[in-house]
Design a protein around this motif. Structure first.
Motif, PDB file in Angstrom:
ATOM      1  N   SER A   1       0.843  -1.193   0.000  1.00 57.08           N
ATOM      2  CA  SER A   1       0.000   0.000   0.000  1.00 57.08           C
ATOM      3  C   SER A   1       0.879   1.243   0.000  1.00 57.08           C
ATOM      4  O   SER A   1       2.001   1.230   0.508  1.00 57.08           O
TER       5      SER A   1
ATOM      6  N   SER B   1       0.517   5.862  -0.348  1.00 57.76           N
ATOM      7  CA  SER B   1      -0.347   7.047  -0.448  1.00 57.76           C
ATOM      8  C   SER B   1      -0.018   7.876  -1.683  1.00 57.76           C
ATOM      9  O   SER B   1      -0.721   8.848  -1.980  1.00 57.76           O
TER      10      SER B   1
ATOM     11  N   GLU C   1       0.194   8.046  -5.629  1.00 56.78           N
ATOM     12  CA  GLU C   1      -0.289   7.357  -6.826  1.00 56.78           C
ATOM     13  C   GLU C   1       0.815   7.185  -7.864  1.00 56.78           C
ATOM     14  O   GLU C   1       0.853   6.175  -8.583  1.00 56.78           O
TER      15      GLU C   1
ATOM     16  N   GLU D   1      -7.086  -1.042  -5.035  1.00 56.63           N
ATOM     17  CA  GLU D   1      -8.254  -0.530  -4.330  1.00 56.63           C
ATOM     18  C   GLU D   1      -7.878   0.769  -3.620  1.00 56.63           C
ATOM     19  O   GLU D   1      -6.879   0.816  -2.891  1.00 56.63           O
ATOM     20  N   GLU D   2      -8.667   1.793  -3.850  1.00 57.87           N
ATOM     21  CA  GLU D   2      -8.402   3.096  -3.223  1.00 57.87           C
ATOM     22  C   GLU D   2      -9.221   3.215  -1.940  1.00 57.87           C
ATOM     23  O   GLU D   2     -10.439   3.013  -1.937  1.00 57.87           O
ATOM     24  N   LYS D   3      -8.524   3.508  -0.845  1.00 58.97           N
ATOM     25  CA  LYS D   3      -9.180   3.645   0.450  1.00 58.97           C
ATOM     26  C   LYS D   3      -8.849   5.001   1.064  1.00 58.97           C
ATOM     27  O   LYS D   3      -8.007   5.745   0.561  1.00 58.97           O
ATOM     28  N   THR D   4      -9.503   5.276   2.174  1.00 59.09           N
ATOM     29  CA  THR D   4      -9.239   6.503   2.926  1.00 59.09           C
ATOM     30  C   THR D   4      -8.885   6.110   4.355  1.00 59.09           C
ATOM     31  O   THR D   4      -9.628   5.377   5.015  1.00 59.09           O
ATOM     32  N   ASP D   5      -7.730   6.611   4.834  1.00 62.60           N
ATOM     33  CA  ASP D   5      -7.311   6.249   6.181  1.00 62.60           C
ATOM     34  C   ASP D   5      -7.993   7.133   7.229  1.00 62.60           C
ATOM     35  O   ASP D   5      -8.891   7.925   6.911  1.00 62.60           O
TER      36      ASP D   5
ATOM     37  N   ASN E   1      -6.574  10.688   4.330  1.00 62.66           N
ATOM     38  CA  ASN E   1      -5.666  10.606   3.189  1.00 62.66           C
ATOM     39  C   ASN E   1      -6.022   9.398   2.316  1.00 62.66           C
ATOM     40  O   ASN E   1      -6.495   8.374   2.817  1.00 62.66           O
ATOM     41  N   HIS E   2      -5.786   9.547   1.024  1.00 65.91           N
ATOM     42  CA  HIS E   2      -6.036   8.457   0.091  1.00 65.91           C
ATOM     43  C   HIS E   2      -4.889   7.430   0.166  1.00 65.91           C
ATOM     44  O   HIS E   2      -3.722   7.808   0.112  1.00 65.91           O
TER      45      HIS E   2
ATOM     46  N   TYR F   1      -3.632   3.708  -1.532  1.00 68.51           N
ATOM     47  CA  TYR F   1      -3.832   2.771  -2.631  1.00 68.51           C
ATOM     48  C   TYR F   1      -3.297   1.395  -2.203  1.00 68.51           C
ATOM     49  O   TYR F   1      -2.104   1.239  -1.939  1.00 68.51           O
TER      50      TYR F   1
END
Length: 224
Positions: free
Chosen positions: A153, A155, A157, A180-184, A188-189, A191
């Motif tokens: 993972s 942050s 891209e 898969e794009e998530k948000t912590d 913050n984004h 990946y």
């Protein structure tokens, strides 16, 4: 020589052949080692002896006719359950343990052969087994590709494309790629990437770790 001593020699011979095959699998750090193969060969030889000689009293007294191959046939079928337990489906693209499963099945056949008193056939099959898994692997190891799952993972891209390009430049083949794009918690984004990578090298995990160390912003979750 007493018939029962002959049976004991058959059991010992089959067990030793199972141990030899199991040690090779143990050396390769496979799921089933020398103890599993020892028990498979011993049990198969025992079932073969019982199949051939275990019903003599019934046959002689009651004049019953039995097919001695039936019990042996059931051993060959039933051993598939043990072999299936060594097969691991990690993802659709990765299946491990097939050689070990086939080895257990072959070991049962060796045990049946020795249990039937066919020592030369059992020894020849054991030698051919070792030639198949060791010698062929030595000569053709550069042809086959080993698959690994790499999960990480980041942050950033832009790091995703750099990592993919790096793998390709180092001779790794990416056979599948999922992101898969998530948000912590901080918003913050992040990946999360899961990919299946194929390579010919023997120490792929170490090489991958070294390569990923060049990207400090990446968190490696799994390499297997």
């Amino acid at each position: 020589m007493s018939l029962y001593w002959d049976f004991i020699i058959r059991l010992i011979a089959a067990s030793l052949m199972g141990v030899v095959i199991g040690l090779e699998r143990e050396y390769r750090s496979k799921e089933a080692g020398y103890r599993t193969h020892f028990l498979v060969a011993l049990g198969s030889a025992l079932m073969m002896i019982v199949s051939q000689y275990g019903f003599d009293d019934v046959l002689y007294k009651d004049l019953v006719r039995l097919d001695p191959s039936r019990l042996a046939a059931q051993v060959v079928s039933g051993i598939g359950f043990i072999g299936a337990g060594t097969i691991i489906l990690l993802q659709k693209q990765i299946v491990r343990g097939l050689t070990t499963a086939a080895g257990i099945w072959a070991t049962s056949g060796i045990g049946l052969a020795v249990g039937a008193g066919m020592y030369k056939i059992g020894i020849a099959a054991t030698i051919l087994f070792l030639i198949g898994v060791e010698v062929l692997n030595y000569f053709f190891k550069g042809i086959s590709l080993r698959s690994m799952i790499v999960e990480f993972s980041t942050s950033k891209e832009e790091s995703l494309k750099l990592i993919s390009a790096m793998f390709s430049s180092k001779g790794f083949l990416i056979s599948s790629y999922e992101m898969e794009e998530k948000t912590d918690i901080k918003g913050n984004h992040v990946y999360s990437v899961s990919m299946v990578v194929k390579a010919k090298n023997m120490n792929e995990e170490g090489i991958l770790l070294m390569l990923l160390h060049d990207f400090p912003e990446i968190t490696v979750n799994k390499i297997m």
